[in-house]
Enzyme design. Sequence first.
Site, PDB file in Angstrom:
ATOM      1  N   HIS A  17      25.702  99.896 -30.464  1.00 43.44           N
ATOM      2  CA  HIS A  17      24.669  98.965 -30.936  1.00 43.44           C
ATOM      3  C   HIS A  17      25.267  97.573 -31.172  1.00 43.44           C
ATOM      4  CE1 HIS A  17      22.876 102.853 -32.744  1.00 43.44           C
ATOM      5  NE2 HIS A  17      22.080 102.518 -31.741  1.00 43.44           N
ATOM      6  N   LYS A  41      11.610 111.697 -34.081  1.00 46.46           N
ATOM      7  CA  LYS A  41      13.061 111.795 -34.104  1.00 46.46           C
ATOM      8  C   LYS A  41      13.523 111.983 -35.551  1.00 46.46           C
ATOM      9  CE  LYS A  41      16.611 109.065 -31.667  1.00 46.46           C
ATOM     10  NZ  LYS A  41      16.858 107.781 -31.033  1.00 46.46           N
ATOM     11  N   ARG A  92      22.732 102.939 -21.433  1.00 44.78           N
ATOM     12  CA  ARG A  92      24.036 103.599 -21.345  1.00 44.78           C
ATOM     13  C   ARG A  92      24.246 104.231 -19.986  1.00 44.78           C
ATOM     14  NH1 ARG A  92      22.868 106.311 -27.013  1.00 44.78           N
ATOM     15  NH2 ARG A  92      20.836 105.867 -26.146  1.00 44.78           N
ATOM     16  N   SER A 130      24.293 107.656 -31.690  1.00 46.83           N
ATOM     17  CA  SER A 130      24.289 107.948 -33.125  1.00 46.83           C
ATOM     18  C   SER A 130      24.379 109.452 -33.355  1.00 46.83           C
ATOM     19  CB  SER A 130      23.006 107.422 -33.766  1.00 46.83           C
ATOM     20  OG  SER A 130      22.938 106.030 -33.643  1.00 46.83           O
TER      21      SER A 130
END
Length: 163
Positions: A17, A41, A92, A130
């Site tokens: 991030h 989530k 990514r 994360s």
Amino acid sequence: MKLAIYPGSFDPVTFGHLEIISRASKLFDKLIVLVSVNPNKPSSFSIEERKELLHKVVEAEKLNNVEIDSNDGLLIDYFTKRNADVIVKGLRAISDFEYEFQMAQANRRLCYKAETIFLTAKSENTYLSSSMVKQIAMFGGDISDFVPECVLNQITERLRIKQ
Ligand code: ADP
């Protein structure tokens, strides 16, 4: 003035991030890092904790044109309210692409002005998420390669307590 919004869960913030925040802050006059509530989530850190961690990271990096905020509604409503120009997302791998492509199309459909710009992760960060950081820390692993030093202890302690 060009205003960009970088939305995400940031649960918690990682070097991945930070890389996107740092690069985007140089591309736009102002960047809002928007901690977004995603009901689908499950999260480990509260919105306030995630914002506090982001504040620390942005201060440590002296990124003076970055604001931290949160939003529990539609991104596009926030985008319109703030009169923003661009949505920034990090990519990514190809696996991020399909979802992000759909979101970008949907957001543009909801607001024609909403351009999404993708910044590709540098190679060392392509595997970093994360959820990976959380898994490692929960089992007592060392996450110093994955999260900025100024928040390392806070994240490590917080995830250990949760065990
Ligand atoms: P995750 O929980 O999967 O780590 P977030 O919802 O916090 O992801 O991600 C917010 C935004 O940051 C997304 O655009 C995501 O693609 C991007 N991002 C997350 N991790 C990285 C990374 N390692 N490198 C580049 N971009 C990233």
